[in-house]
Structure formats: structure tokens, C-alpha cells
Design a protein around this motif. Sequence first.
Motif, PDB file in Angstrom:
ATOM      1  N   UNK A  63      16.682  82.495   2.890  1.00 37.85           N
ATOM      2  CA  UNK A  63      15.424  81.920   1.954  1.00 37.85           C
ATOM      3  C   UNK A  63      15.900  81.094   0.970  1.00 37.85           C
ATOM      4  N   UNK A  64      17.322  80.722   0.852  1.00 39.06           N
ATOM      5  CA  UNK A  64      17.975  79.958  -0.262  1.00 39.06           C
ATOM      6  C   UNK A  64      17.798  78.513  -0.013  1.00 39.06           C
ATOM      7  N   UNK A  65      17.694  77.715  -0.892  1.00 35.93           N
ATOM      8  CA  UNK A  65      17.638  76.135  -0.960  1.00 35.93           C
ATOM      9  C   UNK A  65      19.359  75.695  -1.550  1.00 35.93           C
ATOM     10  N   UNK A  66      19.787  75.063  -1.097  1.00 39.10           N
ATOM     11  CA  UNK A  66      21.112  74.391  -1.828  1.00 39.10           C
ATOM     12  C   UNK A  66      21.012  73.476  -3.184  1.00 39.10           C
ATOM     13  N   UNK A  67      19.678  73.308  -3.189  1.00 35.87           N
ATOM     14  CA  UNK A  67      19.297  72.507  -4.270  1.00 35.87           C
ATOM     15  C   UNK A  67      19.340  73.340  -5.726  1.00 35.87           C
ATOM     16  N   UNK A  68      19.212  74.472  -5.513  1.00 34.25           N
ATOM     17  CA  UNK A  68      19.232  75.702  -6.671  1.00 34.25           C
ATOM     18  C   UNK A  68      20.506  75.725  -7.072  1.00 34.25           C
ATOM     19  N   UNK A  69      21.515  75.311  -6.253  1.00 33.76           N
ATOM     20  CA  UNK A  69      22.959  75.250  -6.954  1.00 33.76           C
ATOM     21  C   UNK A  69      23.303  73.794  -7.352  1.00 33.76           C
ATOM     22  N   UNK A  70      22.947  72.818  -6.603  1.00 32.53           N
ATOM     23  CA  UNK A  70      23.563  71.687  -6.923  1.00 32.53           C
ATOM     24  C   UNK A  70      22.836  70.960  -8.217  1.00 32.53           C
ATOM     25  N   UNK A  71      21.555  71.413  -8.605  1.00 34.30           N
ATOM     26  CA  UNK A  71      21.112  70.818  -9.889  1.00 34.30           C
ATOM     27  C   UNK A  71      21.562  71.580 -11.072  1.00 34.30           C
ATOM     28  N   UNK A  72      22.504  72.591 -11.173  1.00 37.91           N
ATOM     29  CA  UNK A  72      23.160  73.462 -12.033  1.00 37.91           C
ATOM     30  C   UNK A  72      24.201  72.594 -12.874  1.00 37.91           C
ATOM     31  N   UNK A  73      25.096  71.855 -12.074  1.00 42.01           N
ATOM     32  CA  UNK A  73      26.169  70.914 -12.761  1.00 42.01           C
ATOM     33  C   UNK A  73      26.547  69.607 -11.694  1.00 42.01           C
ATOM     34  N   UNK A  74      27.110  68.714 -12.225  1.00 42.29           N
ATOM     35  CA  UNK A  74      27.400  67.673 -11.298  1.00 42.29           C
ATOM     36  C   UNK A  74      28.580  68.169 -10.472  1.00 42.29           C
ATOM     37  N   UNK A  75      28.312  68.188  -9.187  1.00 45.64           N
ATOM     38  CA  UNK A  75      29.473  68.508  -8.322  1.00 45.64           C
ATOM     39  C   UNK A  75      30.576  67.414  -7.865  1.00 45.64           C
ATOM     40  N   UNK A 110      33.010  74.569 -15.790  1.00 48.71           N
ATOM     41  CA  UNK A 110      31.604  75.380 -16.014  1.00 48.71           C
ATOM     42  C   UNK A 110      31.940  76.785 -14.957  1.00 48.71           C
ATOM     43  N   UNK A 111      31.326  77.710 -15.580  1.00 48.43           N
ATOM     44  CA  UNK A 111      31.366  78.947 -14.588  1.00 48.43           C
ATOM     45  C   UNK A 111      29.706  79.140 -14.484  1.00 48.43           C
ATOM     46  N   UNK A 112      29.520  79.351 -13.087  1.00 56.63           N
ATOM     47  CA  UNK A 112      28.103  79.429 -12.227  1.00 56.63           C
ATOM     48  C   UNK A 112      27.930  80.817 -11.792  1.00 56.63           C
ATOM     49  N   UNK A 113      26.811  81.376 -11.948  1.00 53.00           N
ATOM     50  CA  UNK A 113      26.352  82.351 -11.472  1.00 53.00           C
ATOM     51  C   UNK A 113      24.827  82.059 -10.615  1.00 53.00           C
ATOM     52  N   UNK A 114      24.795  82.069  -9.269  1.00 54.66           N
ATOM     53  CA  UNK A 114      23.827  81.550  -8.772  1.00 54.66           C
ATOM     54  C   UNK A 114      23.300  82.446  -7.620  1.00 54.66           C
ATOM     55  N   UNK A 115      22.489  83.350  -7.999  1.00 55.50           N
ATOM     56  CA  UNK A 115      22.193  84.349  -6.889  1.00 55.50           C
ATOM     57  C   UNK A 115      21.347  83.624  -5.809  1.00 55.50           C
ATOM     58  N   UNK A 116      20.707  84.234  -4.765  1.00 59.29           N
ATOM     59  CA  UNK A 116      19.867  83.723  -3.648  1.00 59.29           C
ATOM     60  C   UNK A 116      18.460  83.965  -4.030  1.00 59.29           C
ATOM     61  N   UNK A 117      17.400  83.491  -3.231  1.00 62.42           N
ATOM     62  CA  UNK A 117      16.285  83.672  -3.401  1.00 62.42           C
ATOM     63  C   UNK A 117      15.716  84.967  -2.693  1.00 62.42           C
TER      64      UNK A 117
END
Length: 269
Positions: free
Chosen positions: A114-126, A223-230
Motif C-alpha cells: 500500500x506504500x508509495x515511494x514518494x513518501x520516502x523521496x519527499x523527506x530529503x534530497x536523495x 540525515x537519519x530517516x524513519x519511514x514506515x509503510x502505509x
Amino acid sequence: MSFNWIDKSQYTLDSFLLMDRWLIRMIINTSNNWPEYAENLSLALASKPYVAWYCSKKAPEIKEKVEQLVLSAPLNATNEQIKKAEEFIVEATETSIIYTDPINMNRNCNYIYNWKEERLLELVDFKDKIVLDIGSGTGRLAFAAAKLARKVYASEPTDMLREYMKDKIKNEGISNVVVVDGTVEHIPYEDNTFDIVMSAHVVGDYYDAEIAEMERVAKNNGYILDCIGDDDRIREKPDEEMLKRGFEYLYHKSTLGGDIYRYRKQVMK
């Protein structure tokens, strides 16, 4: 609590034969504080001595516990009792069994499909970054980041999941993802290695130790990120332990109705 990630009728205790040492150890040690679980595990193991043997060999530190469980199994158990015991253990360990079946993990785990990759990519510049994904699983975060990053290291302690990611890399011709073994408690890299260190559904057992290890391998200003799924879990507020440790959060409502909090922190050394 059942997550319904597996069709329990399609799995048996033989799934343990595909498990890594850390999973076997966790499954056996769960019997220490759950009497009903211990009772069913003892009967299930006693009915399949080759599984008990594998557990003892794969994780020798729990060999004595396995032997105790087998010896405590009731004698003259009926086939129906043995079947129910095995079904109980399969249901109780579904979150471990799913790791042995990566294809169904992708299909059945709501926080993945159910997850969309935009949820990760919008957190920081990869873009052009060196990235570490801890507890990579089937690579949800790693492969999303790889579309922009220079290099992504996918760290995963489960062999079946590592092999799944390696197959995906080979089959899809992905050139900038490297799969490695490792856990959040013992990240197999030197200090100040990564621009971004990310995880999902990993941090939370030992916040200080886990975050300290992530900070260790992150570069200054990284950066440290914690990006759980939907998923569908109702969360009334963000994780206060994360906020105490300097993380900011982003919130959204998943299409399944869950409250999703994603966290990020810039590392200053």
C-alpha cells in the motif's frame, strides 16, 4: 495479534528450516514468558524432531532450551492435538514465517503493497547521495532511493530476503544497490560513511543504542530517516521517544486509515 500476512493453512513448522539464527533464537526464547506458547511449541517440536535438530544446530545457544521443550511435550498426544499445536505456532510466528516467503511478503503485508515511494523521496534530497537502508526487507526503501541516489547499501539480517533483493538486482539490471548482512545494533561500516541512513519498522526496541549506531555511520550534516509503510494502525500521536531525540515528523493518513508518522533528523557532529 494476527496480521493475516500468511494463509496459515499453507505453512507448517517446516518453515523454521528456512530461518536464520536470530529468528530461531527469538522464536524459541518467546516460550520463556508465554506458557500456552511453550506448551504448543514443545509438542510441535517433539512431533518434528528434524526441526528441533535444525533449531539446535542453527542457534546452539538455545540448544538446551530446545531439548527442554521437546522433553516436556506430553506423551501419547493424538494426531489432532499435534495438528492444533502446529497451527498455533504457525499463527503465533507469522511475522517471522513471512520473512521466509518474500514474494508473499510483498503481496500480503499492507505496509509494503500500500506504500508509495514518494513518501520516502519527499523527506530529503536523495540525488547523488550514498545511502544505507537498515532492515531492508524486500527492499521497499532501498529500491525507491536507488532511482536518485549514487549508491544504496541494503542491510538485511535475513538470508531469504537478501537473496530476494539480489535476484531483483540481477533480473532488473540494477547497478547501484548492494545487499549486505547486518543489523541496526551492529552496522558493518565505518564512522561517517553515509549521506543518508534510513530504516522502517526497525527503531524502537533500544532507541538510544539504535540511533547512536545510525548516527555513527552518518556523515556530518547527513540525515537519519524513519519511514514506515502505509498500514492501517491508528496512532494518536507521534513517537515521543523519537521527538525527545531530536527528530521532526511528517504526518499523513494512509488509504487504509492508518496514522502514519515519518521522522527525519539532521546529524550534527
